[in-house]
Design an enzyme around this catalytic site. Structure first.
Site, PDB file in Angstrom:
ATOM      1  N   ASN A  35      80.034 -68.661  15.007  1.00 17.68           N
ATOM      2  CA  ASN A  35      79.524 -67.364  15.494  1.00 17.68           C
ATOM      3  C   ASN A  35      80.555 -66.242  15.299  1.00 17.68           C
ATOM      4  N   ASN A  73      85.967 -65.672  17.001  1.00 16.69           N
ATOM      5  CA  ASN A  73      87.430 -65.575  16.822  1.00 16.69           C
ATOM      6  C   ASN A  73      87.796 -65.750  15.351  1.00 16.69           C
ATOM      7  N   PHE A 131      85.042 -78.209  15.319  1.00 13.24           N
ATOM      8  CA  PHE A 131      86.198 -77.355  15.603  1.00 13.24           C
ATOM      9  C   PHE A 131      85.862 -76.262  16.627  1.00 13.24           C
ATOM     10  N   SER A 168      93.544 -81.783  21.715  1.00 16.20           N
ATOM     11  CA  SER A 168      94.849 -81.115  21.725  1.00 16.20           C
ATOM     12  C   SER A 168      95.861 -81.941  22.500  1.00 16.20           C
ATOM     13  N   THR A 176      97.666 -80.771  24.566  1.00 10.63           N
ATOM     14  CA  THR A 176      97.751 -80.238  25.933  1.00 10.63           C
ATOM     15  C   THR A 176      97.026 -81.136  26.933  1.00 10.63           C
ATOM     16  N   TYR A 227      91.905 -74.553  29.688  1.00 16.58           N
ATOM     17  CA  TYR A 227      91.629 -74.901  28.285  1.00 16.58           C
ATOM     18  C   TYR A 227      91.847 -76.401  28.055  1.00 16.58           C
ATOM     19  N   LYS A 281      89.216 -79.753  26.972  1.00 17.20           N
ATOM     20  CA  LYS A 281      89.398 -80.757  25.915  1.00 17.20           C
ATOM     21  C   LYS A 281      89.327 -82.168  26.507  1.00 17.20           C
ATOM     22  N   TYR A 288      95.646 -82.694  18.212  1.00 15.04           N
ATOM     23  CA  TYR A 288      96.608 -81.964  17.385  1.00 15.04           C
ATOM     24  C   TYR A 288      97.814 -81.582  18.229  1.00 15.04           C
ATOM     25  N   PHE A 289      98.994 -81.624  17.639  1.00 13.35           N
ATOM     26  CA  PHE A 289     100.179 -81.091  18.292  1.00 13.35           C
ATOM     27  C   PHE A 289     100.258 -79.579  17.978  1.00 13.35           C
ATOM     28  N   ASN A 303     101.639 -67.490  19.973  1.00  8.84           N
ATOM     29  CA  ASN A 303     102.311 -68.689  19.449  1.00  8.84           C
ATOM     30  C   ASN A 303     103.537 -68.311  18.625  1.00  8.84           C
ATOM     31  N   LEU A 304     104.467 -69.256  18.554  1.00 12.56           N
ATOM     32  CA  LEU A 304     105.796 -68.954  18.025  1.00 12.56           C
ATOM     33  C   LEU A 304     105.806 -68.467  16.570  1.00 12.56           C
TER      34      LEU A 304
HETATM   35  P1  NAD Z   1      90.030 -70.732  15.712  1.00 13.03           P
HETATM   36  O1  NAD Z   1      89.736 -69.878  16.889  1.00 13.03           O
HETATM   37  O2  NAD Z   1      90.687 -70.115  14.542  1.00 13.03           O
HETATM   38  O3  NAD Z   1      88.682 -71.441  15.212  1.00 13.03           O
HETATM   39  C1  NAD Z   1      87.636 -71.783  16.094  1.00 13.03           C
HETATM   40  C2  NAD Z   1      86.349 -71.313  15.450  1.00 13.03           C
HETATM   41  O4  NAD Z   1      85.248 -71.643  16.319  1.00 13.03           O
HETATM   42  C3  NAD Z   1      86.317 -69.798  15.246  1.00 13.03           C
HETATM   43  O5  NAD Z   1      85.901 -69.530  13.924  1.00 13.03           O
HETATM   44  C4  NAD Z   1      85.293 -69.308  16.263  1.00 13.03           C
HETATM   45  O6  NAD Z   1      84.627 -68.148  15.817  1.00 13.03           O
HETATM   46  C5  NAD Z   1      84.385 -70.522  16.381  1.00 13.03           C
HETATM   47  N1  NAD Z   1      83.668 -70.624  17.657  1.00 13.03           N
HETATM   48  C6  NAD Z   1      84.177 -70.574  18.907  1.00 13.03           C
HETATM   49  N2  NAD Z   1      83.185 -70.705  19.811  1.00 13.03           N
HETATM   50  C7  NAD Z   1      82.031 -70.852  19.102  1.00 13.03           C
HETATM   51  C8  NAD Z   1      80.675 -71.026  19.472  1.00 13.03           C
HETATM   52  N3  NAD Z   1      80.273 -71.026  20.750  1.00 13.03           N
HETATM   53  N4  NAD Z   1      79.747 -71.195  18.493  1.00 13.03           N
HETATM   54  C9  NAD Z   1      80.122 -71.171  17.180  1.00 13.03           C
HETATM   55  N5  NAD Z   1      81.386 -70.972  16.772  1.00 13.03           N
HETATM   56  C10 NAD Z   1      82.333 -70.820  17.739  1.00 13.03           C
HETATM   57  O7  NAD Z   1      90.865 -71.981  16.244  1.00 13.03           O
HETATM   58  P2  NAD Z   1      91.616 -73.100  15.418  1.00 13.03           P
HETATM   59  O8  NAD Z   1      93.067 -72.892  15.625  1.00 13.03           O
HETATM   60  O9  NAD Z   1      91.067 -73.218  14.059  1.00 13.03           O
HETATM   61  O10 NAD Z   1      91.212 -74.362  16.283  1.00 13.03           O
HETATM   62  C11 NAD Z   1      90.101 -75.180  15.963  1.00 13.03           C
HETATM   63  C12 NAD Z   1      89.915 -76.203  17.070  1.00 13.03           C
HETATM   64  O11 NAD Z   1      91.113 -76.937  17.236  1.00 13.03           O
HETATM   65  C13 NAD Z   1      89.611 -75.582  18.433  1.00 13.03           C
HETATM   66  O12 NAD Z   1      88.658 -76.399  19.100  1.00 13.03           O
HETATM   67  C14 NAD Z   1      90.933 -75.628  19.142  1.00 13.03           C
HETATM   68  O13 NAD Z   1      90.789 -75.707  20.539  1.00 13.03           O
HETATM   69  C15 NAD Z   1      91.532 -76.907  18.588  1.00 13.03           C
HETATM   70  N6  NAD Z   1      93.007 -76.920  18.634  1.00 13.03           N
HETATM   71  C16 NAD Z   1      93.694 -75.887  18.075  1.00 13.03           C
HETATM   72  C17 NAD Z   1      95.075 -75.868  18.168  1.00 13.03           C
HETATM   73  C18 NAD Z   1      95.864 -74.718  17.584  1.00 13.03           C
HETATM   74  O14 NAD Z   1      97.007 -74.523  17.968  1.00 13.03           O
HETATM   75  N7  NAD Z   1      95.346 -73.947  16.661  1.00 13.03           N
HETATM   76  C19 NAD Z   1      95.758 -76.922  18.796  1.00 13.03           C
HETATM   77  C20 NAD Z   1      95.017 -77.977  19.330  1.00 13.03           C
HETATM   78  C21 NAD Z   1      93.629 -77.963  19.244  1.00 13.03           C
HETATM   79  C1  UD1 Z   2     100.708 -73.294  23.195  1.00 13.44           C
HETATM   80  C2  UD1 Z   2      99.668 -73.561  24.246  1.00 13.44           C
HETATM   81  C3  UD1 Z   2      99.004 -74.902  23.944  1.00 13.44           C
HETATM   82  C4  UD1 Z   2      98.426 -74.911  22.539  1.00 13.44           C
HETATM   83  C5  UD1 Z   2      99.525 -74.574  21.543  1.00 13.44           C
HETATM   84  C6  UD1 Z   2      98.914 -74.441  20.154  1.00 13.44           C
HETATM   85  C7  UD1 Z   2     100.575 -72.447  26.253  1.00 13.44           C
HETATM   86  C8  UD1 Z   2     101.196 -72.646  27.613  1.00 13.44           C
HETATM   87  N1  UD1 Z   2     100.310 -73.570  25.565  1.00 13.44           N
HETATM   88  O1  UD1 Z   2     101.648 -74.313  23.312  1.00 13.44           O
HETATM   89  O2  UD1 Z   2      97.973 -75.158  24.858  1.00 13.44           O
HETATM   90  O3  UD1 Z   2      97.881 -76.187  22.227  1.00 13.44           O
HETATM   91  O4  UD1 Z   2     100.121 -73.333  21.895  1.00 13.44           O
HETATM   92  O5  UD1 Z   2      99.849 -74.412  19.143  1.00 13.44           O
HETATM   93  O6  UD1 Z   2     100.284 -71.337  25.837  1.00 13.44           O
HETATM   94  N2  UD1 Z   2     108.038 -69.400  22.238  1.00 13.44           N
HETATM   95  C9  UD1 Z   2     109.012 -68.426  22.372  1.00 13.44           C
HETATM   96  N3  UD1 Z   2     108.663 -67.132  22.155  1.00 13.44           N
HETATM   97  C10 UD1 Z   2     107.393 -66.756  21.811  1.00 13.44           C
HETATM   98  C11 UD1 Z   2     106.404 -67.766  21.664  1.00 13.44           C
HETATM   99  C12 UD1 Z   2     106.765 -69.068  21.897  1.00 13.44           C
HETATM  100  O7  UD1 Z   2     110.162 -68.732  22.691  1.00 13.44           O
HETATM  101  O8  UD1 Z   2     107.145 -65.552  21.653  1.00 13.44           O
HETATM  102  C13 UD1 Z   2     108.409 -70.812  22.455  1.00 13.44           C
HETATM  103  C14 UD1 Z   2     107.665 -71.480  23.583  1.00 13.44           C
HETATM  104  O9  UD1 Z   2     108.326 -71.289  24.803  1.00 13.44           O
HETATM  105  C15 UD1 Z   2     107.667 -72.940  23.108  1.00 13.44           C
HETATM  106  C16 UD1 Z   2     107.604 -72.830  21.582  1.00 13.44           C
HETATM  107  O10 UD1 Z   2     108.071 -71.514  21.278  1.00 13.44           O
HETATM  108  O11 UD1 Z   2     108.879 -73.566  23.471  1.00 13.44           O
HETATM  109  C17 UD1 Z   2     106.202 -72.991  21.017  1.00 13.44           C
HETATM  110  O12 UD1 Z   2     105.332 -72.084  21.672  1.00 13.44           O
HETATM  111  P1  UD1 Z   2     103.795 -71.945  21.245  1.00 13.44           P
HETATM  112  O13 UD1 Z   2     103.694 -71.718  19.793  1.00 13.44           O
HETATM  113  O14 UD1 Z   2     103.174 -70.930  22.151  1.00 13.44           O
HETATM  114  O15 UD1 Z   2     103.187 -73.396  21.512  1.00 13.44           O
HETATM  115  P2  UD1 Z   2     103.131 -74.269  22.864  1.00 13.44           P
HETATM  116  O16 UD1 Z   2     103.926 -73.657  23.940  1.00 13.44           O
HETATM  117  O17 UD1 Z   2     103.427 -75.672  22.513  1.00 13.44           O
END
Ligand code: NAD
Ligand code: UD1
Length: 339
Positions: free
Chosen positions: A32, A35, A80, A124, A126, A148, A152, A176-177, A198-199
């Site tokens: 949809n 994001n 996803f 995830s 998490t 969140y 999961k 996924y990590f 994210n970092l």
């Molecule tokens: P993303 O937001 O880039 O992709 C998610 C996609 O799902 C987007 O295109 C969004 O538009 C779509 N979406 C969300 N809700 C929807 C709905 N109700 N109907 C149809 N489409 C919908 O995220 P991503 O990083 O590609 O992550 C994909 C999956 O992996 C997610 O479920 C996320 O929670 C999981 N995940 C991601 C990470 C990460 O750090 N990126 C880590 C662990 C798990």
């Molecule tokens: C975050 C999410 C986690 C998600 C993951 C996806 C939180 C609390 N957790 O985790 O649920 O699955 O992203 O990749 O948001 N850092 C900095 N400065 C920054 C950003 C991050 O120092 O501006 C540090 C953080 O403290 C951490 C590391 O970088 O030690 C990674 O951070 P990030 O990329 O946000 O990932 P997670 O904390 O693992």
């Protein structure tokens, strides 16, 4: 193989689509765009040099799902679609529970209706209890610290129960990590809206000059240099894990869970140094206090994925940094950058 991909336009979905299409799979992306951008799918088609079925729809809309899936007749689903911002999930819990959990239930119900019983699900790291010793195995006790993460955890349980009650079904739950990186072409990548949380996306905006400096959230952790350590995994490796999981569920029954990581933890300072070395850019930073909810270290034991799926991560931190920078330079405004 016919694969129905929810959330195909997102960061991980788009990279997985390219690999699936290059392997000759028939793929439908159902998204949809809450994001993501449809532009990602145009680039996917170009990179894969093949066509792709695209349906704009919500997983919470069973009628639209049934029309799309009923027409497409998939052999398997990769799920996803979901909302993923930890902070936002605390502010809008009902939105997260509805979108992620109710959406997943609707998806499984439609799969039952149309007779599709194979699914790969995006979970995830998490979900793990961060106080347990690492590296985490799939048996490490779970205790999600955020709304969140709880979505999961609940969806994992729902899929396990669905699988137990559905003869002939098979499911792979992938935990996924920390996914990072971008396609080697620099044409698709992670495109966060606003200031990244994210970092690596934050580091690359600092290197680009659009953000002044990185705040390093704490140097008091029990790690090599005191900064937080994570198991970063290249999105191309992660995409490959989905292909391995699809192959596995084609011949398996029941529900199996797999850690998808590298087994190596990298600290924040080590990541800054790696980024600077890989890109020849400087990344100014300042050490601040820890971020609320952060943990010291998360790292996977990924050996089950290697033994059962025959999958192993190949890209190192340097490759992750280089690919992120390539994507950033080629697309300073993400998918809004004109080509
Ligand atoms: P993303 O937001 O880039 O992709 C998610 C996609 O799902 C987007 O295109 C969004 O538009 C779509 N979406 C969300 N809700 C929807 C709905 N109700 N109907 C149809 N489409 C919908 O995220 P991503 O990083 O590609 O992550 C994909 C999956 O992996 C997610 O479920 C996320 O929670 C999981 N995940 C991601 C990470 C990460 O750090 N990126 C880590 C662990 C798990
Ligand atoms: C975050 C999410 C986690 C998600 C993951 C996806 C939180 C609390 N957790 O985790 O649920 O699955 O992203 O990749 O948001 N850092 C900095 N400065 C920054 C950003 C991050 O120092 O501006 C540090 C953080 O403290 C951490 C590391 O970088 O030690 C990674 O951070 P990030 O990329 O946000 O990932 P997670 O904390 O693992």
């Amino acid at each position: 193989m016919r694969v129905f991909v929810t959330g195909g336009a997102g960061f991980i979905g788009s990279h997985t689509l390219v690999q699936l299409m290059r392997k000759g799979a028939d793929v439908l992306s159902y998204d949809n765009y809450c994001n993501s951008s449809p532009e990602a799918l145009s680039r996917v088609k170009r990179l894969a040099q093949s066509d792709l079925a695209i349906v704009e729809g919500d997983i919470c809309d069973p009628g639209a799902l049934e029309r799309a899936m009923g027409d497409f007749k998939p052999d398997a689903v990769i799920h996803f679609a979901g909302l993923k911002a930890v902070g936002e999930s605390a502010e809008k819990p009902l939105t997260y529970y509805k979108n992620n959990i109710a959406g997943s239930i609707a998806l499984l119900e439609v799969m039952n209706k149309i007779g599709c019983s194979k699914i790969v699900f995006s979970s995830s790291a998490t979900v793990y209890d961060p106080d347990k010793p690492f590296p985490f195995t799939e048996d490490t006790p779970l205790k999600a610290a955020s709304t969140y993460g709880r979505t999961k955890h609940f969806i994992e349980d729902i899929i396990r129960d669905w699988s137990a009650a559905t003869p002939g079904s098979s499911a792979a739950v992938l935990r996924y990590f920390n996914p990072v990186g971008a396609h080697a072409s620099g044409d698709i990548g992670e495109d966060p809206v606003g200031i990244p949380n994210n970092l690596l996306p934050y580091i690359s905006r600092v290197a680009q000059g659009s953000l002044k400096e990185l705040q390093v959230f704490g140097d008091c952790y029990d790690t090599a240099d005191g900064t937080g350590a994570r198991d970063y995994i290249h999105v191309e490796d992660l995409a490959g894990a989905h292909l391995a999981a699809l192959e596995y569920i084609a011949g398996a029954k029941g529900c199996e869970t797999f850690n998808i990581g590298t087994g190596t933890a990298t600290t924040v300072l080590a990541m800054i140094r790696a980024f600077e070395a890989a890109t020849e850019q400087s990344v100014p930073y300042r050490i601040t206090g820890p971020r609320a909810g952060d943990v010291s270290t998360t790292v996977a034991n990924p050996s089950k994925a290697e033994q059962v799926l025959g999958w192993k991560a190949e890209h190192d931190i340097e490759a992750m940094c280089r690919s992120v920078w390539n994507w950033q330079v080629r697309n300073p405004n993400g998918y809004r950058t004109p080509e």
